[in-house]
Structure formats: C-alpha cells, structure tokens
Design an enzyme around this catalytic site. Sequence first.
Site, mmCIF file in Angstrom:
data_model
loop_
_atom_site.group_PDB
_atom_site.id
_atom_site.type_symbol
_atom_site.label_atom_id
_atom_site.label_comp_id
_atom_site.label_asym_id
_atom_site.label_seq_id
_atom_site.Cartn_x
_atom_site.Cartn_y
_atom_site.Cartn_z
ATOM 1 N N ASP A 45 27.056 68.710 -4.458
ATOM 2 C CA ASP A 45 28.383 68.526 -3.877
ATOM 3 C C ASP A 45 28.684 67.034 -3.831
ATOM 4 O O ASP A 45 27.772 66.217 -3.692
ATOM 5 C CB ASP A 45 28.436 69.095 -2.454
ATOM 6 N N ASP B 83 33.721 74.775 -5.953
ATOM 7 C CA ASP B 83 34.241 75.195 -4.652
ATOM 8 C C ASP B 83 35.770 75.165 -4.640
ATOM 9 O O ASP B 83 36.417 76.088 -4.137
ATOM 10 C CB ASP B 83 33.724 74.268 -3.549
#
Length: 155
Positions: free
Chosen positions: A109, A122
């Site tokens: 991430d 995401d």
Amino acid sequence: MLFYVIAIIVIVIDQVSKLLIRAHIEINETFTLWGIQLTHIENSGMAGGLLPGYARLFGVLAVVFVLGVLYIRRTGEMQGVLIDSSFGFLVGGGIGNGIDRLLFGHVTDFIVRTGGILNLADHSIEIGGVLLILYVIVSWLKKKPLDSHDKHIEK
C-alpha cells in the site's frame, strides 16, 4: 469485452505501481508525487490493517470472489456497460491484491488518504462498488412500476 479490458488494465497498472514502490521506496518512507502523499507500507491483513497475518486467507477469498463474478457473468442475468465496468474494476482490484497476498503474504500500500494508506487495486474496488450500487439503482428504477400520476400523464 469491456469487463476483460478494464480488469486487465487495472491488474497491470496496479502490479506495475506496486513493483515500482517496492523497488524504489523503503518501507515507511514518505514522499509527495504530483501533490499526492505516498508512504510505502506492507499490509498483511485486510483493509485498514484489520486482521493482520491473514493475507493468504484473503488471497484465497479473492480467488473465490473472482470465480463468483465469472459465474454471475456466465448466467447472463446481469448485463450492460455499467455492470461490466463494475465487475471489471472489482475483479481487477481483487486479482491485483490477491496476487500480492498469495505471492508475498502481504499487500503493498502507498497512497495516503484520510482513513488509511491504500493502493490502486483498493481504489479500483471502490470504483467497482460505486458502479455496482449505480447498476442496482438503475435496474430498480427501470423495473419500478409507474405511479398513478405518471400513468395519468401518459394517457
């Protein structure tokens, strides 16, 4: 065809972005690119770091999810540009994060946002979810019977 094009583009862009982050940015390093704050983290759980250590389980769930979407598409009950786009973003994002979970045991991430640090997969899943909600609303409106006022106007 739209479903596959969106899914493939999402997977490629997601995986390339994660590869670049892993190759060039140290874990917990923060920088700004085009006004967007980026911080490299590795998440072994689900969204927001919930349930850390279960990445491979979530990877298996991603595979089950993708198979479910492919089954739904095969039945032909849900059709159209909106649902194809929705499923393309959902599946692309699911596969993008599923690859990380199954291969590495965590997801890379890096996009800092209010509420956490995410990745392009995401964001793709969020877009797919919004499009799915729109599809449901549009489908409901198309099936909704005309009320008496509308029937009177049509006469």
